[in-house]
Design a protein around this motif. Structure first.
Motif, mmCIF file in Angstrom:
data_model
loop_
_atom_site.group_PDB
_atom_site.id
_atom_site.type_symbol
_atom_site.label_atom_id
_atom_site.label_comp_id
_atom_site.label_asym_id
_atom_site.label_seq_id
_atom_site.Cartn_x
_atom_site.Cartn_y
_atom_site.Cartn_z
ATOM 1 N N CYS A 110 32.361 -62.135 49.337
ATOM 2 C CA CYS A 110 32.624 -60.759 48.919
ATOM 3 C C CYS A 110 34.081 -60.396 49.216
ATOM 4 N N VAL A 111 34.540 -59.309 48.590
ATOM 5 C CA VAL A 111 35.866 -58.753 48.856
ATOM 6 C C VAL A 111 35.689 -57.277 49.181
ATOM 7 N N THR A 112 36.670 -56.733 49.864
ATOM 8 C CA THR A 112 36.675 -55.311 50.188
ATOM 9 C C THR A 112 37.858 -54.681 49.475
ATOM 10 N N SER A 113 37.607 -53.648 48.685
ATOM 11 C CA SER A 113 38.703 -52.972 47.992
ATOM 12 C C SER A 113 38.863 -51.567 48.581
ATOM 13 N N VAL A 114 40.114 -51.154 48.715
ATOM 14 C CA VAL A 114 40.452 -49.837 49.268
ATOM 15 C C VAL A 114 41.239 -49.097 48.201
ATOM 16 N N PHE A 115 40.713 -47.947 47.775
ATOM 17 C CA PHE A 115 41.335 -47.179 46.709
ATOM 18 C C PHE A 115 41.584 -45.743 47.166
ATOM 19 N N GLY A 116 42.743 -45.188 46.816
ATOM 20 C CA GLY A 116 43.023 -43.779 47.092
ATOM 21 C C GLY A 116 43.991 -43.527 48.231
ATOM 22 N N LEU A 117 44.494 -44.567 48.865
ATOM 23 C CA LEU A 117 45.437 -44.352 49.968
ATOM 24 C C LEU A 117 46.789 -43.845 49.474
ATOM 25 N N ASP A 118 47.165 -44.185 48.251
ATOM 26 C CA ASP A 118 48.482 -43.801 47.746
ATOM 27 C C ASP A 118 48.632 -42.294 47.616
ATOM 28 N N VAL A 119 47.539 -41.551 47.464
ATOM 29 C CA VAL A 119 47.601 -40.088 47.375
ATOM 30 C C VAL A 119 48.121 -39.490 48.682
ATOM 31 N N PHE A 120 47.831 -40.133 49.800
ATOM 32 C CA PHE A 120 48.239 -39.640 51.113
ATOM 33 C C PHE A 120 49.613 -40.159 51.528
ATOM 34 N N GLY A 121 50.310 -40.822 50.607
ATOM 35 C CA GLY A 121 51.665 -41.289 50.895
ATOM 36 C C GLY A 121 51.714 -42.579 51.690
ATOM 37 N N VAL A 122 50.647 -43.368 51.670
ATOM 38 C CA VAL A 122 50.605 -44.629 52.404
ATOM 39 C C VAL A 122 51.204 -45.710 51.518
ATOM 40 N N ASP A 123 52.084 -46.535 52.076
ATOM 41 C CA ASP A 123 52.674 -47.653 51.343
ATOM 42 C C ASP A 123 51.621 -48.756 51.223
ATOM 43 N N LEU A 124 51.161 -48.998 49.991
ATOM 44 C CA LEU A 124 50.052 -49.926 49.776
ATOM 45 C C LEU A 124 50.416 -51.366 50.114
ATOM 46 N N LYS A 125 51.636 -51.784 49.782
ATOM 47 C CA LYS A 125 52.023 -53.175 50.052
ATOM 48 C C LYS A 125 52.059 -53.456 51.551
ATOM 49 N N LYS A 126 52.642 -52.540 52.310
ATOM 50 C CA LYS A 126 52.694 -52.734 53.766
ATOM 51 C C LYS A 126 51.298 -52.722 54.367
ATOM 52 N N THR A 127 50.451 -51.829 53.877
ATOM 53 C CA THR A 127 49.092 -51.733 54.396
ATOM 54 C C THR A 127 48.287 -52.980 54.049
ATOM 55 N N ALA A 128 48.454 -53.501 52.830
ATOM 56 C CA ALA A 128 47.759 -54.733 52.445
ATOM 57 C C ALA A 128 48.199 -55.896 53.334
ATOM 58 N N LYS A 129 49.480 -55.954 53.625
ATOM 59 C CA LYS A 129 49.978 -57.020 54.511
ATOM 60 C C LYS A 129 49.426 -56.841 55.920
ATOM 61 N N THR A 130 49.336 -55.601 56.384
ATOM 62 C CA THR A 130 48.760 -55.338 57.708
ATOM 63 C C THR A 130 47.313 -55.795 57.770
ATOM 64 N N PHE A 131 46.527 -55.470 56.726
ATOM 65 C CA PHE A 131 45.131 -55.905 56.682
ATOM 66 C C PHE A 131 45.042 -57.425 56.675
ATOM 67 N N ALA A 132 45.867 -58.076 55.852
ATOM 68 C CA ALA A 132 45.823 -59.535 55.750
ATOM 69 C C ALA A 132 46.179 -60.186 57.085
ATOM 70 N N ASN A 133 47.178 -59.661 57.771
ATOM 71 C CA ASN A 133 47.560 -60.224 59.065
ATOM 72 C C ASN A 133 46.508 -59.941 60.134
#
Length: 190
Positions: A110-133
């Motif tokens: 399975c995969v986990t998808s996170v949608f809607g963080l960009d509305v709150f001004g969160v940088d998606l690329k940095k957050t994706a890298k944080t999750f991956a690490n």
């Protein structure tokens, strides 16, 4: 060709703010500059700060009362527009949801998808890298079927991602985060 004579010009600089005395009025230490100039160079002080020079400066810079009122009204209107825009953005943020969805792939993957963080001004690329690490797995930003950006993390980390978002991004209210699960329909044997 004859060369023109070069004359050296001496420029007076303030001993307090190091600007020329004509610009000391824009310095933070205007009173100290004025006192220094009065003590060190009384002739220059008289030229710049006598009553006649001050009234000439005021006459040149004074605006009519009507123009001042118009400028004040324009500034107030701009401020109210800005406040209204900020209120709309805040309302949009508070009404939008962050969806953390667990999506089943084939077999037990399975995969986990996170949608809607960009509305709150969160940088998606940095957050994706944080999750991956953090989870030692693959994490990336991709487009969902609606054409909007979402973070996709390989593995079932929905609860952990919820805690990580709450910890790292306090601007996202916990009440606005939803956990959902999407299962593939089972094949019917014929």
């Amino acid at each position: 060709m004859a060369e023109l004579p070069v004359t050296k010009k001496s420029v007076l600089y303030c001993g307090v703010c190091t600007l020329p005395p004509e610009y000391c009025e824009f310095a933070a230490s205007r009173k100290k500059c004025e006192e220094w100039l009065k003590d060190a160079h009384p002739a220059e002080y008289a030229r710049l700060y006598n009553d006649q020079a001050i009234t000439q400066k005021l006459a040149m810079t004074t605006l009519s009362e009507d123009r001042v009122a118009k400028e004040a009204a324009k500034m107030e209107k701009a401020m109210s527009k800005e406040e209204a825009r900020m209120a709309r953005e805040l309302e949009k943020k508070m009404s939008s949801k962050v969806v953390i969805k667990r999506v089943e792939r084939n077999k037990r993957k399975c995969v986990t998808s996170v949608f809607g963080l960009d509305v709150f001004g969160v940088d998606l690329k940095k957050t994706a890298k944080t999750f991956a690490n953090h989870f030692a797995c693959g994490g990336s930003v991709s487009k969902n079927p609606q054409g909007l950006d979402e973070i996709v993390v390989q593995g079932d980390f929905s609860d952990e991602i919820l805690e990580l978002i709450c910890k790292n991004h306090p601007e996202v209210p916990r009440d606005n985060i939803e956990l959902t699960e999407e299962k593939k329909p089972k094949k019917v044997a014929a």
